[in-house]
Design a protein around this motif. Structure first.
Motif, PDB file in Angstrom:
ATOM      1  N   GLN A 113      22.644  -4.732  24.183  1.00  0.00           N
ATOM      2  CA  GLN A 113      23.755  -3.817  23.915  1.00  0.00           C
ATOM      3  C   GLN A 113      23.729  -2.637  24.889  1.00  0.00           C
ATOM      4  OE1 GLN A 113      23.675  -1.604  20.185  1.00  0.00           O
ATOM      5  NE2 GLN A 113      25.896  -1.756  20.045  1.00  0.00           N
ATOM      6  N   MET A 163      18.536  -7.683  21.116  1.00  0.00           N
ATOM      7  CA  MET A 163      19.903  -7.237  20.852  1.00  0.00           C
ATOM      8  C   MET A 163      20.080  -5.761  21.188  1.00  0.00           C
ATOM      9  SD  MET A 163      21.666  -9.866  19.958  1.00  0.00           S
ATOM     10  CE  MET A 163      23.124  -9.333  19.058  1.00  0.00           C
ATOM     11  N   THR A 170      25.655 -14.779  23.469  1.00  0.00           N
ATOM     12  CA  THR A 170      24.855 -15.300  22.358  1.00  0.00           C
ATOM     13  C   THR A 170      23.397 -15.412  22.786  1.00  0.00           C
ATOM     14  OG1 THR A 170      26.734 -16.591  21.549  1.00  0.00           O
ATOM     15  CG2 THR A 170      24.562 -17.185  20.709  1.00  0.00           C
ATOM     16  N   VAL A 171      22.515 -14.831  21.986  1.00  0.00           N
ATOM     17  CA  VAL A 171      21.075 -14.844  22.275  1.00  0.00           C
ATOM     18  C   VAL A 171      20.422 -16.035  21.580  1.00  0.00           C
ATOM     19  CG1 VAL A 171      18.897 -13.589  21.997  1.00  0.00           C
ATOM     20  CG2 VAL A 171      21.004 -12.346  22.516  1.00  0.00           C
ATOM     21  N   TYR A 188      22.690  -4.892  11.071  1.00  0.00           N
ATOM     22  CA  TYR A 188      22.621  -5.613  12.342  1.00  0.00           C
ATOM     23  C   TYR A 188      21.219  -5.563  12.935  1.00  0.00           C
ATOM     24  CZ  TYR A 188      27.732  -6.064  12.741  1.00  0.00           C
ATOM     25  OH  TYR A 188      29.038  -6.396  12.554  1.00  0.00           O
ATOM     26  N   LYS A 189      20.640  -4.352  12.984  1.00  0.00           N
ATOM     27  CA  LYS A 189      19.363  -4.172  13.675  1.00  0.00           C
ATOM     28  C   LYS A 189      18.184  -4.737  12.906  1.00  0.00           C
ATOM     29  CE  LYS A 189      20.482  -0.180  16.578  1.00  0.00           C
ATOM     30  NZ  LYS A 189      20.154   1.220  16.915  1.00  0.00           N
ATOM     31  N   ARG A 230      29.233  -5.795  18.036  1.00  0.00           N
ATOM     32  CA  ARG A 230      28.284  -6.787  17.480  1.00  0.00           C
ATOM     33  C   ARG A 230      29.081  -7.736  16.593  1.00  0.00           C
ATOM     34  NH1 ARG A 230      22.597  -5.716  16.617  1.00  0.00           N
ATOM     35  NH2 ARG A 230      21.613  -7.623  15.894  1.00  0.00           N
ATOM     36  N   GLY A 285      19.897  -8.614  11.206  1.00  0.00           N
ATOM     37  CA  GLY A 285      20.645  -9.498  12.098  1.00  0.00           C
ATOM     38  C   GLY A 285      21.889 -10.078  11.467  1.00  0.00           C
ATOM     39  N   THR A 293      23.168 -12.556  16.342  1.00  0.00           N
ATOM     40  CA  THR A 293      22.721 -12.981  17.675  1.00  0.00           C
ATOM     41  C   THR A 293      23.812 -12.847  18.731  1.00  0.00           C
ATOM     42  OG1 THR A 293      23.384 -15.273  17.199  1.00  0.00           O
ATOM     43  CG2 THR A 293      21.111 -14.649  16.688  1.00  0.00           C
ATOM     44  N   GLN A 294      24.945 -12.223  18.410  1.00  0.00           N
ATOM     45  CA  GLN A 294      26.083 -12.248  19.325  1.00  0.00           C
ATOM     46  C   GLN A 294      26.759 -10.887  19.503  1.00  0.00           C
ATOM     47  OE1 GLN A 294      28.061 -15.395  17.007  1.00  0.00           O
ATOM     48  NE2 GLN A 294      28.187 -16.573  18.907  1.00  0.00           N
ATOM     49  N   PHE A 295      27.233 -10.666  20.749  1.00  0.00           N
ATOM     50  CA  PHE A 295      28.134  -9.563  21.052  1.00  0.00           C
ATOM     51  C   PHE A 295      29.442 -10.142  21.567  1.00  0.00           C
ATOM     52  CE2 PHE A 295      24.066  -7.267  21.596  1.00  0.00           C
ATOM     53  CZ  PHE A 295      24.315  -6.180  20.767  1.00  0.00           C
TER      54      PHE A 295
END
Length: 401
Positions: A332, A328, A310-311, A233-234, A347, A237, A351-353
């Motif tokens: 978070q 992100m 959403t970023v 994720y980090k 996550r 992505g 780009t989304q949580f």
């Protein structure tokens, strides 16, 4: 006088060693000198024409006298080798009929050749014990990428990929043989070393998790799985593959042996007394929590809302990776601090949580989202980004009577 063995290292770095004398790329000489000797050694069973060497060493260069430049470079290389390994009296570089080559009459070992030979013998062996031993020898040869300081040379790139493939195929060949013999700790050790070279190879992580599960180290398997999800994720992505995520269920199924003391189980289950903010979890866990809430909502009528953050860039594109990682991470952190203990954050994509917000009205849910955004924009100082939000009620699951 007996000739001493010349040991050539090309994996993880470049060096030529005779007894206790060594010359390496770390001595600070001109890069072209090392390019020349590396290319000759990588093709040491070929005679390389002047034209080919000029093309390799000075691609696209239209100098007036490239042949003379090559002669000077060869002279410098011979001098470096002679001075770096005094007393050996070897003529390392040969020249005949317009072509250069490494002197193969000299006794020589090259780590790339040894690794390739072990790998080929292992693949063709019908004896599992012999094959495993050979695979392990091939794995041990790999100390890192092929000629890492020359990694961007065009001729190096395909060879680097080739030797890395041999390394990974050797691991893929060795691990099943180790697993059936119960040598789980060795599997973990080999895979941890491989992950230091390529932390994003999912097969390596799958081997690690399976070995930890098989050895009864379920908690370590779960920790490794969570570390992997966090890493992907980090840094990338993205979520790990379905194959990796399926391992989560396998870990959970094996997570505990039979325990008859309920108090012991409760102690293991509790999170701690000093927690604050929302609960953060992997998306696989989030799905299970969502389904549980959906069942409860059908019975109790309790309202539960799901939100999506959403970023994007201000133009609705995807931010550059380094910007996205920072956004992100900060989003978070802000979401967890802005929500209650009973709320859940996960996550969903690069780009989304996704958030689960129990016991709220729609209006209260909108206020919660607004608070998260205000706290984020107050904290965030990087390049401009936009946070898109959606809020919908959870869909209850009607239970059959």
């Amino acid at each position: 006088m007996e000739q001493q063995m010349i040991n050539i290292t090309m994996l993880g770095g470049f060096a030529i060693q005779v007894a206790d004398q060594e010359v390496s790329e770390n001595t600070g000489r001109t890069k072209q000198v090392w390019n020349l000797v590396e290319y000759l050694l990588a093709n040491r069973f070929k005679d390389i024409s002047q034209e080919k060497l000029i093309e390799i060493l000075w691609p696209g260069d239209s100098s007036d006298n490239p042949a003379n430049a090559l002669k000077n470079l060869v002279y410098r290389l011979r001098t470096i080798l002679k001075n770096g390994i005094p007393g050996c009296g070897y003529d390392f570089i040969l020249y005949k009929r317009g072509a250069y080559s490494w002197n193969n009459t000299l006794p020589c070992t090259v780590d790339t050749e040894e690794m390739e030979a072990f790998w080929k013998r292992a693949k063709s062996s019908d004896d599992e014990e012999e094959a495993l031993e050979l695979y392990q020898k091939a794995i041990a040869c790999y100390k890192g990428d092929f000629l890492p300081k020359s990694a961007f040379e065009e001729w190096v790139i395909p060879l680097s990929e080739y030797y890395r493939r041999i390394y990974m195929e050797s691991i893929s060949g060795a691990v099943p043989l180790m697993m059936v013999r119960g040598r789980y700790d060795e599997v973990v050790a080999i895979c941890e070393r491989a992950a230091s070279f390529d932390p994003f190879d999912e097969k390596i992580h799958e081997f690690t998790i399976r070995a930890l599960i098989a050895s009864g180290k379920q908690s370590k398997a779960l920790a490794h799985y969570e570390h992997l999800c966090d890493l992907f994720y980090k840094e990338l992505g993205v979520k790990p593959s379905d194959n990796i995520r399926a391992l989560y269920q396998e870990i959970i199924q094996n997570i505990k042996s039979v325990e008859t003391d309920l108090q012991t189980i409760k102690e293991d289950l509790k999170e701690g007394s000093c927690v604050s903010g929302a609960f953060s979890c992997d998306y696989e866990i989030f799905k299970n929590l969502y389904r549980l809430e959906a069942r409860a909502a059908a019975r109790t009528g309790q309202s539960v809302f799901v939100a999506l953050l959403t970023v994007s860039t201000p133009q609705d594109g995807v931010p550059q990776m380094r910007i996205l990682i920072d956004v992100m991470n900060q989003l978070q952190d802000v979401a967890l601090r802005s929500l209650r203990k009973g709320d859940v954050v996960s996550r969903f994509s690069g780009t989304q949580f996704v958030l689960m917000l129990p016991t709220l009205t729609f209006e209260n849910g909108e206020m919660v989202i607004k608070r998260i955004l205000e706290n984020f924009y107050r904290k965030y100082k990087g390049p401009a980004v936009k946070i898109h939000t959606k809020l919908q009620p959870l869909d209850p699951v009607e239970m059959q009577g």
